[in-house]
Every structure is written in C-alpha cells, then in structure tokens.
Design an enzyme around this catalytic site. Structure first.
Site, PDB file in Angstrom:
ATOM      1  N   GLU A  82       0.787  -1.226   0.000  1.00  0.00           N
ATOM      2  CA  GLU A  82       0.000   0.000   0.000  1.00  0.00           C
ATOM      3  C   GLU A  82       0.824   1.284   0.000  1.00  0.00           C
ATOM      4  OE1 GLU A  82      -3.477   0.183  -0.153  1.00  0.00           O
ATOM      5  OE2 GLU A  82      -3.171  -1.934  -0.650  1.00  0.00           O
ATOM      6  N   SER A 345     -42.081 -27.353  46.546  1.00  0.00           N
ATOM      7  CA  SER A 345     -42.197 -27.182  48.003  1.00  0.00           C
ATOM      8  C   SER A 345     -41.376 -26.030  48.562  1.00  0.00           C
ATOM      9  CB  SER A 345     -41.775 -28.479  48.711  1.00  0.00           C
ATOM     10  OG  SER A 345     -42.667 -29.531  48.410  1.00  0.00           O
TER      11      SER A 345
END
Length: 743
Positions: A82, A345
C-alpha cells in the site's frame, strides 16, 4: 488537461492549507479513546474480565491492539503493498502522485497515489471516506491536507497502529483484530506471511471473489520475495472468506473468558461499554464447574439444564450468576436464573412463617397428615405426599423439615390462598395471578417463580424478615441496601431453625444427606409436578445459595429428587463459601422463648422448642391438633354454579361446609341467618378430638336460587369468622316475602 489540473490543485492546496488543517486534526489519544469495539465487556468486582458480548451487529470490531502486538509479517505486507515510501514521505507521496497522474494520462495502470496516512484521514473523517464511487477532487485535496497534518502531529508508528485498527477488510470486519480472530482464529500477533498477504489483499478489494483475492495475495508474496508461499493459496483464501460469510467464530475467535454470558446480556447494552458487576470470578468459575459436574453425572436421567445464584445476605450483591450448563444444554442461551419455573415445596417456609407470625400455629403445633379432599370451583383437590404415605399427627417442625404436603395444604386453608399470595408478593415474587387463581395448590408451589426471586426471598429469612432487591452492578453498591419489613423477625428465626434441623427432616430425607453442611445452614428442597423442576435453596449467616436443575424444554426428569438433583450442587457451593470461615448459627432474638416440651402419647419426642411471646406451651395435647382457624370450606370464593333445568329445583342442593367451628356457630346468607345447622362428628381417626367438642365441622344443605350471594360464618355472639362470595346461575322460581313467586 483534467488530471494535470487536479495534480496542480492538490499541490497548491496542500502548500497553502496544510498549516490550517494541522491545528484541527484530533490527537492519537483522542482517536484511540473514540474507538468503540462492537463488543461490551463485563468485569468482576475485582476488575477481572468475565465476559465480552457483542452489542453492535452492524460491524465487527474488537478491542484496539497495539502496533507491537501485530505480526511483523502483516506490517511488512501492508507497507509493501500500500505505501512503500511510508517512512520517507510526510503524508503525500509526490512520486506516487506524479506516477498516478502520468499513468492516467496515458491510460496505463499504476500502484495508486493514496498513502496509508491519506487512507487514515478517510477513516477518521466520515466525509472523506470513499463511498460507492471515487472520491471527488475536493475530497482528495482535503484528504491530503489532513494527511499532512497527521504527519506533523503524530508519529509514524501511531499512524500505522490507528490504520490497522480502523481499516475495513471484508463484510462486517473492521480492524486487524476482528479479521485475525474471525478469519484465522488467532491473535493478530500470530498471523503468518500467507495469512498477512490475504488480509492486505482485502484492503483494496474487500468484496472481491476468493480467486481474485488469492491472486492479489500471491502477488504481494512475490513482491516480498516469497513466491513459494503461493502454494495452496486458493484453498486457504476460500476457507478464510467462508468463515467471514458464515459469521461463526472459530474456537480462538475471542481471548475473553466465557464466564457470565447471561448476566452480560442482562447488563451490557452499548458498544465499548465496560462495566463491573458484583460477581466474584473465582466463585463464578467454581459454581459453573460444580453445576456442570453434577449434571454430567445425571445425564442418563434425562436432565441437562441447571442454574445457580449466590447472594451476599447483607448487601444483596449477587456473587455468582450461572444461567445454564453451557455446552451440556440444548438451550444454553436460556437464563435459568430468571426463567419462570414451578416452585414446588420451596414456598412452604413462607406459608408456615405467616401462620406462626399470626400466632395461628407454633413450631410445636400438631398438624394432620392424613387424606383430605378439598372442594374447589374446579372440582375436588386431593393433595398427596411425595412418598404417597401418610404420617398421621406431626408437628409443624416435622411437617416443614420433612416437606409433607398435606399439612401444608391444611395450613393454607387456615391462612387462605389470598393472604399467602399477598405475602409472596411482598417478598418480591411478582406472581402473575391472584391467590384465588392458584387456590390450595399454592401451598405446594403451583406458581411459577424465578430462581433469582426465590433465592432473594430466602435471603429475607436470613435477614430476620427484611427484604431488599438484588444488586448486580458494583456501582449500585455505594449506598446501603434499602430494607423493608416483609416478615416477622422472630417467626423468621424459628423457620430458619426448622430448616437447619437435621432431625426435623429425618422422616423424609434421613439424617445424612446432601442438605447437611459442616457449619450452620438452613435449606429447603422442592420438586414440581412430574419432576420437571428440582430446587435446593438455603442460606448461612452470610450467604444465600439457590440451585435449580431440570430441562429448559420442560421435559420431566427421571427419578430425580431434591436431594439427588439440586442439593449436591447447593451443598458443594455452600461448603466452598465457608471453607475458611465456618458459618455460625444466628443469635436467638430476645422475643423468642425457648421451652422444653413433651407430647401427649409421645406423638413426637420431647425436645426444646421455640415460641413467639404468648404462644409458649410445655405440654402439647393431641386435642390441640384441631385448634385451627374457622373457615368456610365450600362454596369457595368466587365459585360459579349453574342450576340444571332437567332436575327439579327441590332436588338440587349446595352443601355449605366449614371446619374448626366453635359450638353455637351459624350460617348467614345475604345478611339473613339460615335455619337449623347440622353438626357432624370428626374424621374416624380423630374421634378423641371430636369428642372434645371444642371445635367441630359445620354443614348445611341449601336449596340454591340464582343470583350473587354472600355466605358468612358467625359464632354464637354474632362475630363473623369467615365469609365468601359466590354466584348461582339458572332460571327458577323462588318465593317472595309477600307469598307470591318471583323469577
């Protein structure tokens, strides 16, 4: 010509306006601070990372990485491809600009004039970013200005670092960290030369076909003098790009632990958010491992899901939040801590606490564990004990400790479903329906609750009846929790003593079981209908631990009880919490009286029992087993009856029934006393009690007529003992006061 004019404009603009742009660009620190990963991070109370969660679905950005943590192969490939003169130019590569202009003039291909610094300018400023078409002349000139300004105020390594973190690659991937994790399953520091070439090839053509990307990567490798790396490039590129398209992470796609996914989803909402939870990471790990180990051992019993919560009693801070068994589950994303499940319960302690608090019962009171049929608007309700057996007369302590169902239902008849419902709401259960909807089955936990709410209600028992909401964020802990009085302190202490009593639970669970710990603790188990849910919830002086196991799908387990399912996890976690600091039993409140008691006919063994002021007894007589609150048993509140038109009205009757009625009591319907009432003897096994005549069952056969009615039960002095509203529908004649008939 056009392009030479563009070049001239770029040169003149850069010379004239660069000093202006230099003063406007952000600093490196500001750009780094504004960088928001697509993930949010959850930390524990000590700052240790627990979980990262993706919250931005538009793009995939991971945490910022330093340049020294990026593979040299990637840095070299980027510069070679680049911007070869990156370390020589000052933002604009004039040689590349001239070559590009000349090449475009003669229609020949060149590398391009955009430097890494100029590309970074487009990443920092959205209006300079390249869209679907090429940048305009104005954008190119502005990009050059900013690039020169960046070169004046930033170092080269900072420019390269920012670029690698901000550049888009393919699809949703932004930054080298996301690319490395998703495409290659590794940290950017581990990228090899071939992987680096593929990554850089995507910068120029992020949406190119795999073959085109492979060709570009191979060209980069040749420029770097490594053509031999091109072997197999087509296959490697295709595989890497397929991982991006699948949007599925590889095993190494994240370096963050996966310790608290469910709480992270509950708390995290913003990209880049960093939040400290109240969790303790070592405890969270231990609880997760304990749950998974227990469920792995129960795999053959059709059980795969579970959840655990650990709470600090004093502050309400959640120290562990494990919402599922993870990979053992087919529904790992379901959070079992907040999922609605049937309580079983586990609600019984709050029912008995209310009865003791109101002084209707004591821990020594005898309750009748024998078959019972209760009439409801939906028909007869016939509760059963877990083992399908009946124990006869048992104390409240034994009934709760051994989790007997029928005594609990009889207690709810005394308390009333609506009153019990209101108490549960005060404890933060947020039940969806009213007490009459659940009816007497509420005593056995027919309501759906969450593990978080259930455990916090037990925490209220540990805190002498004081309730406060849970806390999961550490920043909530700057102030003391706001407690409200939900239960009586003395009654809460008595319930805690029962839940810690090994002897009280021996009839059902034996003396040695998974509910026993080395130091003081109080615990209750629960199993819902058809074994779909299994619970163990309890507390020590410092912590409350709640465990649920079952199946997120609702499928029943096979032969799994509270002691074999959830309790082993509960016990292991509680032992871990008190490995260094054993828990001590709570101090007896000053208002609680301890008395030595004995039972008539030695129904239960003599012992020391605890009583609220004014309720103490030393001799527990069997006759007292019938000392229960007078209550209308039938009709039930809100009941709707319909007359049958095929049966003569004179043949239709509704039987009013009440229990625990003092002699001389009477029925009052719609404000008028009913004629002669019928007294019945007690049940056969309670003939001695019935002979006492202190309390009786009261019944009356009433010929119904349509309308809404209020039925009251009054004692001999006219005091109302109980009342219900019900309705009868159907057309039938009934006499009026003037002797005529009325429809």
């Amino acid at each position: 010509m056009r392009l030479p004019r563009t070049l001239l404009a770029l040169v003149l603009g850069a010379a004239l306006l660069a000093p202006v742009a230099a003063s406007a660009v952000p600093t490196f620190a500001e750009v780094k601070q504004d960088f928001l990963p697509s993930e949010a991070s959850l930390y524990d109370r000590h700052g240790e990372l627990l979980q990262r969660l993706r919250v931005n679905m538009d793009e995939r950005k991971l945490a910022w990485v330093k340049l020294e943590d990026v593979s040299p192969a990637l840095r070299n490939a980027l510069i070679a491809s680049e911007d070869r003169r990156f370390y020589q130019h000052s933002g604009i590569d004039w040689n590349a600009v001239a070559a590009s202009a000349w090449g475009n003039l003669w229609h020949t291909r060149t590398r391009g004039a955009s430097t890494i610094t100029m590309q970074l300018a487009g990443l920092i400023y959205d209006d300079l970013r390249r869209k679907s078409s090429a940048r305009s002349i104005t954008q190119k000139v502005s990009q050059a200005f900013v690039a020169q300004a960046l070169e004046r105020s930033w170092r080269k390594d900072q420019i390269l670092e920012a670029y690698l973190n901000m550049v888009a690659f393919r699809g949703e991937l932004v930054g080298v960290h996301a690319l490395s994790r998703v495409m290659f399953g590794k940290h950017p520091s581990g990228l090899n030369q071939s992987e680096a070439a593929i990554a850089v090839a995507l910068i120029r053509a992020p949406n190119a076909a795999p073959r085109r990307v492979a060709e570009r990567a191979c060209a980069i490798l040749k420029e770097e003098g490594a053509p031999e790396q091109c072997n197999g490039m087509d296959g490697a590129t295709e595989l890497a790009l397929a991982r991006v398209a699948a949007k599925r992470d590889l095993p190494g796609a994240s370096d963050a632990p996966q310790l608290a996914p469910h709480l992270a989803r509950k708390l995290l909402s913003r990209p880049g958010q960093q939040l400290r939870a109240t969790l303790d990471a070592p405890l969270q790990r231990f609880v997760t491992q304990s749950l998974r180990h227990q469920l792995a051992g129960l795999a053959e019993r059709n059980i795969e899901d579970g959840a655990v919560i650990v709470i600090d009693n004093a502050s309400g801070e959640v120290l562990a939040w494990v919402g599922s068994s993870g990979s053992l589950s087919a529904a790992a994303n379901v959070d079992g801590v907040v999922a609605q499940r049937q309580a079983g319960s586990t609600l019984k302690p709050f029912l008995y606490e209310l009865a003791i608090e109101k002084k209707w019962l004591t821990a020594a009171s005898l309750l009748d564990d024998s078959p019972v049929n209760l009439a409801t608007s939906a028909g007869l309700y016939i509760p059963q004990n877990y083992d399908k057996q009946f124990k006869g007369l048992v104390s409240l302590r034994t009934a709760l400790g051994s989790s007997l169902n029928i005594p609990a239902v009889r207690t709810l008849v005394m308390v009333s479903p609506e009153r019990f419902f209101q108490r549960l709401q005060t404890l933060g259960f947020n039940l969806r329906e009213g007490g009459d909807y659940y009816g007497y089955s509420l005593a056995l936990g027919s309501a759906d609750v969450t593990l978080a709410n259930l455990a916090n209600a037990y925490r209220a028992l540990a805190n002498q009846g004081r309730y406060s909401p849970l806390r999961t964020r550490l920043d909530e802990s700057g102030t003391a929790p706001h407690f409200t009085r939900a239960m009586d302190a003395d009654a809460s202490y008595i319930i805690g003593d029962i839940l810690s009593d090994r002897s009280a639970r021996a009839r059902t669970f034996g003396l040695e079981n998974a509910l026993s710990t080395r130091s003081w603790s109080a615990v209750k188990t629960g199993t819902s209908k058809d074994m779909r849910d299994n619970w163990a919830v309890g507390y020590s002086g410092r912590y409350t631990v709640g465990v649920w196991v079952g199946n997120a799908s609702g499928a029943p387990m096979w032969d799994v009880s509270g002691v074999t399912g959830a309790a082993p996890v509960w016990q292991e976690v509680m032992q871990y919490l008190h490995a260094r600091t054993p828990g001590a039993p709570p101090a007896k409140p000053a208002g609680v009286e301890a008395r030595a008691i004995r039972y008539e006919d030695e129904v239960e063994a003599a012992r020391t029992e605890y009583f609220l002021p004014g309720t103490g007894q030393s001799e527990i007589m069997i006759a007292r087993a019938r000392d229960i609150r007078p209550a209308i048993m039938y009709p039930t509140a809100g009941m709707l009856s319909a007359l049958d038109p095929d049966i003569p009205p004179a043949r239709q009757r509704i039987r009013f029934r009440a229990q625990g009625v003092p002699p001389g009591s009477r029925w009052v319907l719609d404000g008028k006393a009913m004629p002669e009432a019928v007294m019945k003897a007690g049940q056969p096994h309670l003939q001695r009690i019935a002979a006492n005549k202190a309390q009786e069952d009261l019944a009356y056969d009433w010929m119904p007529w349509p309308g809404r009615h209020v039925l009251s039960l009054q004692d001999a002095s006219g005091k109302e003992l109980d009342s219900v509203r019900f309705e009868v529908r159907g057309a039938v004649e009934r006499p009026r006061g003037d002797g005529k008939t009325k429809r």
